[in-house]
Design a protein around this motif. Structure first.
Motif, PDB file in Angstrom:
ATOM      1  N   ILE A 226      60.825  55.077  38.963  1.00 34.17           N
ATOM      2  CA  ILE A 226      60.427  54.349  37.753  1.00 34.17           C
ATOM      3  C   ILE A 226      58.924  54.493  37.513  1.00 34.17           C
ATOM      4  O   ILE A 226      58.478  54.720  36.372  1.00 34.17           O
ATOM      5  N   GLU A 227      58.133  54.338  38.579  1.00 30.46           N
ATOM      6  CA  GLU A 227      56.670  54.451  38.429  1.00 30.46           C
ATOM      7  C   GLU A 227      56.280  55.831  37.913  1.00 30.46           C
ATOM      8  O   GLU A 227      55.375  55.974  37.092  1.00 30.46           O
ATOM      9  N   HIS A 228      56.962  56.860  38.414  1.00 26.91           N
ATOM     10  CA  HIS A 228      56.680  58.219  37.933  1.00 26.91           C
ATOM     11  C   HIS A 228      57.038  58.357  36.452  1.00 26.91           C
ATOM     12  O   HIS A 228      56.275  58.945  35.671  1.00 26.91           O
ATOM     13  N   LEU A 229      58.196  57.816  36.056  1.00 23.95           N
ATOM     14  CA  LEU A 229      58.600  57.886  34.648  1.00 23.95           C
ATOM     15  C   LEU A 229      57.587  57.186  33.745  1.00 23.95           C
ATOM     16  O   LEU A 229      57.261  57.677  32.663  1.00 23.95           O
ATOM     17  N   GLN A 261      61.746  48.367  29.923  1.00 28.38           N
ATOM     18  CA  GLN A 261      61.293  48.910  31.209  1.00 28.38           C
ATOM     19  C   GLN A 261      59.782  49.086  31.222  1.00 28.38           C
ATOM     20  O   GLN A 261      59.115  48.753  32.215  1.00 28.38           O
ATOM     21  N   PHE A 262      59.225  49.602  30.138  1.00 30.61           N
ATOM     22  CA  PHE A 262      57.784  49.831  30.056  1.00 30.61           C
ATOM     23  C   PHE A 262      57.034  48.502  30.170  1.00 30.61           C
ATOM     24  O   PHE A 262      56.043  48.391  30.903  1.00 30.61           O
ATOM     25  N   THR A 263      57.500  47.490  29.470  1.00 26.41           N
ATOM     26  CA  THR A 263      56.858  46.176  29.499  1.00 26.41           C
ATOM     27  C   THR A 263      56.921  45.566  30.891  1.00 26.41           C
ATOM     28  O   THR A 263      55.948  44.976  31.374  1.00 26.41           O
ATOM     29  N   LYS A 264      58.054  45.716  31.558  1.00 26.61           N
ATOM     30  CA  LYS A 264      58.212  45.181  32.909  1.00 26.61           C
ATOM     31  C   LYS A 264      57.253  45.857  33.885  1.00 26.61           C
ATOM     32  O   LYS A 264      56.670  45.210  34.760  1.00 26.61           O
ATOM     33  N   GLU A 266      54.379  47.751  33.049  1.00 25.04           N
ATOM     34  CA  GLU A 266      52.971  47.795  32.654  1.00 25.04           C
ATOM     35  C   GLU A 266      52.407  46.468  32.160  1.00 25.04           C
ATOM     36  O   GLU A 266      51.209  46.344  31.943  1.00 25.04           O
ATOM     37  N   GLY A 267      53.290  45.474  31.985  1.00 25.28           N
ATOM     38  CA  GLY A 267      52.810  44.158  31.562  1.00 25.28           C
ATOM     39  C   GLY A 267      52.581  44.033  30.072  1.00 25.28           C
ATOM     40  O   GLY A 267      52.070  43.012  29.602  1.00 25.28           O
ATOM     41  N   MET A 268      52.934  45.052  29.311  1.00 22.94           N
ATOM     42  CA  MET A 268      52.789  45.019  27.844  1.00 22.94           C
ATOM     43  C   MET A 268      53.709  46.063  27.242  1.00 22.94           C
ATOM     44  O   MET A 268      54.039  47.056  27.906  1.00 22.94           O
ATOM     45  N   PRO A 269      54.144  45.875  25.998  1.00 27.26           N
ATOM     46  CA  PRO A 269      55.015  46.859  25.358  1.00 27.26           C
ATOM     47  C   PRO A 269      54.239  48.134  25.034  1.00 27.26           C
ATOM     48  O   PRO A 269      53.003  48.123  24.974  1.00 27.26           O
ATOM     49  N   PRO A 270      54.943  49.246  24.809  1.00 32.97           N
ATOM     50  CA  PRO A 270      54.257  50.521  24.560  1.00 32.97           C
ATOM     51  C   PRO A 270      53.344  50.503  23.338  1.00 32.97           C
ATOM     52  O   PRO A 270      52.283  51.136  23.349  1.00 32.97           O
ATOM     53  N   GLY A 271      53.745  49.782  22.274  1.00 29.74           N
ATOM     54  CA  GLY A 271      52.907  49.728  21.079  1.00 29.74           C
ATOM     55  C   GLY A 271      51.551  49.118  21.388  1.00 29.74           C
ATOM     56  O   GLY A 271      50.505  49.638  20.957  1.00 29.74           O
ATOM     57  N   ARG A 272      51.521  48.010  22.114  1.00 31.29           N
ATOM     58  CA  ARG A 272      50.254  47.373  22.451  1.00 31.29           C
ATOM     59  C   ARG A 272      49.443  48.262  23.399  1.00 31.29           C
ATOM     60  O   ARG A 272      48.214  48.324  23.311  1.00 31.29           O
ATOM     61  N   TYR A 273      50.132  48.941  24.312  1.00 30.16           N
ATOM     62  CA  TYR A 273      49.435  49.831  25.230  1.00 30.16           C
ATOM     63  C   TYR A 273      48.677  50.903  24.455  1.00 30.16           C
ATOM     64  O   TYR A 273      47.508  51.193  24.759  1.00 30.16           O
ATOM     65  N   ILE A 274      49.308  51.466  23.413  1.00 31.34           N
ATOM     66  CA  ILE A 274      48.668  52.512  22.605  1.00 31.34           C
ATOM     67  C   ILE A 274      47.462  51.924  21.884  1.00 31.34           C
ATOM     68  O   ILE A 274      46.371  52.530  21.852  1.00 31.34           O
ATOM     69  N   ARG A 275      47.629  50.723  21.261  1.00 27.06           N
ATOM     70  CA  ARG A 275      46.523  50.116  20.520  1.00 27.06           C
ATOM     71  C   ARG A 275      45.346  49.813  21.432  1.00 27.06           C
ATOM     72  O   ARG A 275      44.187  50.045  21.077  1.00 27.06           O
ATOM     73  N   ASN A 276      45.623  49.273  22.622  1.00 32.21           N
ATOM     74  CA  ASN A 276      44.540  48.929  23.567  1.00 32.21           C
ATOM     75  C   ASN A 276      43.776  50.170  23.992  1.00 32.21           C
ATOM     76  O   ASN A 276      42.539  50.131  24.160  1.00 32.21           O
ATOM     77  N   ARG A 277      44.473  51.265  24.171  1.00 35.20           N
ATOM     78  CA  ARG A 277      43.842  52.497  24.645  1.00 35.20           C
ATOM     79  C   ARG A 277      43.028  53.189  23.558  1.00 35.20           C
ATOM     80  O   ARG A 277      42.085  53.931  23.832  1.00 35.20           O
ATOM     81  N   HIS A 278      43.367  52.934  22.283  1.00 31.09           N
ATOM     82  CA  HIS A 278      42.710  53.601  21.177  1.00 31.09           C
ATOM     83  C   HIS A 278      41.596  52.773  20.559  1.00 31.09           C
ATOM     84  O   HIS A 278      41.047  53.157  19.533  1.00 31.09           O
TER      85      HIS A 278
END
Length: 279
Positions: A226-229, A261-264, A266-278
């Motif tokens: 899972i971590e690799h994915l 799975q991503f939220t579990k 990384e602690g945040m959904p993929p959409g927020r992850y993208i916004r935080n990184r950009h």
């Protein structure tokens, strides 16, 4: 030591007390040239181990499992456990064995020195141990009964050293297996990858593989997968790929399953992850 000087059977059998299974102390060099020297459906009431010095063969366990035997292997004959040792009849086989009574075996097993789960194990022994084998054999031949307990201690020391060289080699062997498994799991970019395939690829049963993997890496093989994915997912998301594309690429049936799975992880959904990184 010159193997050419080894006789067909240069062995000695002694016993401390009257009960053979309880008090046996035996050792010696054995050269087995023909198929007739193989032993089928063999069972003893005491413990014996042998170091294969030369030659090849097969060990057949009580459940029918066949294990190759070759020079450098420590082969165990466990008390009351049926087994067979099949020798390749090419005249090459030479072994040195040590036999001890059941109480001493039980003591060494209780201490964790003898591993009764693996009857054939590779070793990394030094050449000087052959001279010590010969010294024990000669001493045992000449000893009066009163000296036998002291020679039993020497026999135990040699058995402990043999098993110590097994443990060192086995750790290296296990590390190599887990390293290969990590490569296989890390190269499987699909949530549906069956971890049992990695276990089979390194010739291990799944339960033993799972325990060894976690002991070596600190995480279960499933967690590692899972971590690799998720690492792959983050790289694809940061490269600008749509969330749905990332989900499908990693084998998820829908965005919801991937997002959960991503939220579990990384602690945040993929959409927020993208916004935080950009930002």
């Amino acid at each position: 030591m010159n193997f050419d000087a080894i006789k067909e059977n240069d062995v000695v059998y002694r016993c401390i007390g009257d009960d053979f299974d309880q008090g046996i102390l035996s050792c010696g060099f054995m050269r087995k040239r023909t198929a007739e020297r193989s032993q089928y459906d063999f069972r003893i009431g005491y413990y014996s181990c042998l170091l294969v010095l030369q030659g090849n063969g097969r060990f057949i366990s009580k459940d029918g499992t066949v294990i190759k035997m070759q020079a450098g292997d420590l082969v165990q004959r466990l008390p009351d456990r049926m087994h067979s040792t099949e020798i390749e009849p090419n005249g090459e086989w030479i072994e040195f064995y040590i036999s001890i009574g059941y109480p001493v075996y039980h003591y060494l097993k209780t201490l964790g020195i003898i591993n009764s789960d693996q009857e054939v194990q590779p070793t990394r022994h030094t050449s000087d141990i052959l001279n010590e084998f010969a010294a024990l054999l000669n001493s045992l031949k000449a000893a009066v009964d009163e000296r036998l307990p002291y020679l039993l201690m020497k026999a135990q020391e040699l058995i402990i050293r043999l098993h110590g060289s097994v443990h060192h080699t086995q750790r290296e062997h296990n590390d190599h297996k887990i390293s290969k498994a990590c490569q296989l799991i890390g190269g499987a970019n699909d949530i549906h990858y069956d971890i049992k395939e990695a276990a089979a690829a390194v010739n291990m049963g799944y339960e033993n593989f799972r325990k060894l993997f976690k002991a070596t890496t600190g995480v279960s093989p499933q967690r590692y997968h899972i971590e690799h994915l998720m690492k792959q997912a983050k790289m694809m998301l940061l490269a600008g790929l749509p969330i749905k594309h990332v989900a499908v690429s990693l084998g998820y049936g829908d965005i919801y399953s991937f997002t959960k799975q991503f939220t579990k992880s990384e602690g945040m959904p993929p959409g927020r992850y993208i916004r935080n990184r950009h930002r």
